[in-house]
Each structure stands twice: as C-alpha cells, then as structure tokens.
Design an enzyme around this catalytic site. Sequence first.
Site, mmCIF file in Angstrom:
data_model
loop_
_atom_site.group_PDB
_atom_site.id
_atom_site.type_symbol
_atom_site.label_atom_id
_atom_site.label_comp_id
_atom_site.label_asym_id
_atom_site.label_seq_id
_atom_site.Cartn_x
_atom_site.Cartn_y
_atom_site.Cartn_z
ATOM 1 N N HIS A 27 0.713 -1.174 0.147
ATOM 2 C CA HIS A 27 0.015 0.000 0.164
ATOM 3 C C HIS A 27 0.951 1.152 -0.139
ATOM 4 O O HIS A 27 1.903 1.167 0.468
ATOM 5 C CB HIS A 27 -1.093 -0.041 1.299
ATOM 6 C CG HIS A 27 -0.276 0.255 2.626
ATOM 7 N ND1 HIS A 27 0.088 1.500 2.882
ATOM 8 C CD2 HIS A 27 0.270 -0.678 3.527
ATOM 9 C CE1 HIS A 27 0.597 1.423 4.137
ATOM 10 N NE2 HIS A 27 0.561 0.251 4.468
ATOM 11 N N CYS A 28 0.240 2.226 -0.513
ATOM 12 C CA CYS A 28 1.041 3.473 -0.370
ATOM 13 C C CYS A 28 -0.071 4.543 0.549
ATOM 14 O O CYS A 28 -0.702 3.842 1.604
ATOM 15 C CB CYS A 28 0.999 4.334 -1.928
ATOM 16 S SG CYS A 28 -0.573 4.635 -2.738
ATOM 17 N N GLN A 29 -0.147 5.738 0.461
ATOM 18 C CA GLN A 29 -0.632 6.417 1.263
ATOM 19 C C GLN A 29 -2.100 6.372 1.212
ATOM 20 O O GLN A 29 -3.113 6.635 2.381
ATOM 21 C CB GLN A 29 -0.365 8.121 0.840
ATOM 22 C CG GLN A 29 -0.108 8.525 2.449
ATOM 23 C CD GLN A 29 0.205 10.257 2.294
ATOM 24 O OE1 GLN A 29 0.496 10.639 1.038
ATOM 25 N NE2 GLN A 29 0.684 10.537 3.299
#
Length: 120
Positions: A27-29
């Site tokens: 995941h990213c932000q």
Amino acid sequence: MSKKYESLAASIVEKVGGAENVRAVRHCQTRLRFTLKDTQKADREALQKMDGVAQVVESGGMFQVVIGMHVAEVFEEVEKHLPKVGGEEAGRKCLRSTSRSILYPACSSRSYRRSPAQVC
C-alpha cells in the site's frame, strides 16, 4: 490492528479474484496495490460499488484499490486473508519491505523488483 475493516478487507480479496489470484500486495498513502496473476479475474465493477472503496485503477501492471487515508488499517486486515508464509506454510516465502509490501508467491518462477527486504 483494527477489526473495523475486516469485512471490507475480506470483500476486497474476494473481488480481486481471491487469495489464490494475489501475487503481491502493498500500500501507499491511499491505495492498496495488488499484483494479480490474472486481472481478468478481478471484478472491477463490484469493487467500484463497494462502500469503503473510492476508485479502482489499473496502472503500471498494478491493480490499485483506492481506499483513503486509513489504507494501512485495511491493509492489515487484507494480510489476514492471504496465505501467510515463512514458517507457517512450508515452501513459500513472505518478504516485507520498508514500503509495507508483502509477496505471496504461488510458484517459484516469478521475480519481483523490490527495495531491500527482510524475510518475515
């Protein structure tokens, strides 16, 4: 770890084609970023309609489910629905990188480009 997103995570894994269709997830932000074995198995339309999913994007070989700023909590629940490895199931490896990336290999013929990782 939050049980708040348990149902959402289970539905997302099901709609991306099931745990057996997931090669890797990170995941990213704001997004869950899946590497899928077969993107045709993913039900984009059903994912788009789910409460808790803002958008679905396919870009750069990644199947991305936009969740929002609470994505880390959803990611923790998604992990629970994917096969764990590294001591729990023989013959598989789970790599965690500093970018919260987990590999769920189903065969040994794949290679991944990753930042330095440690075996979990």
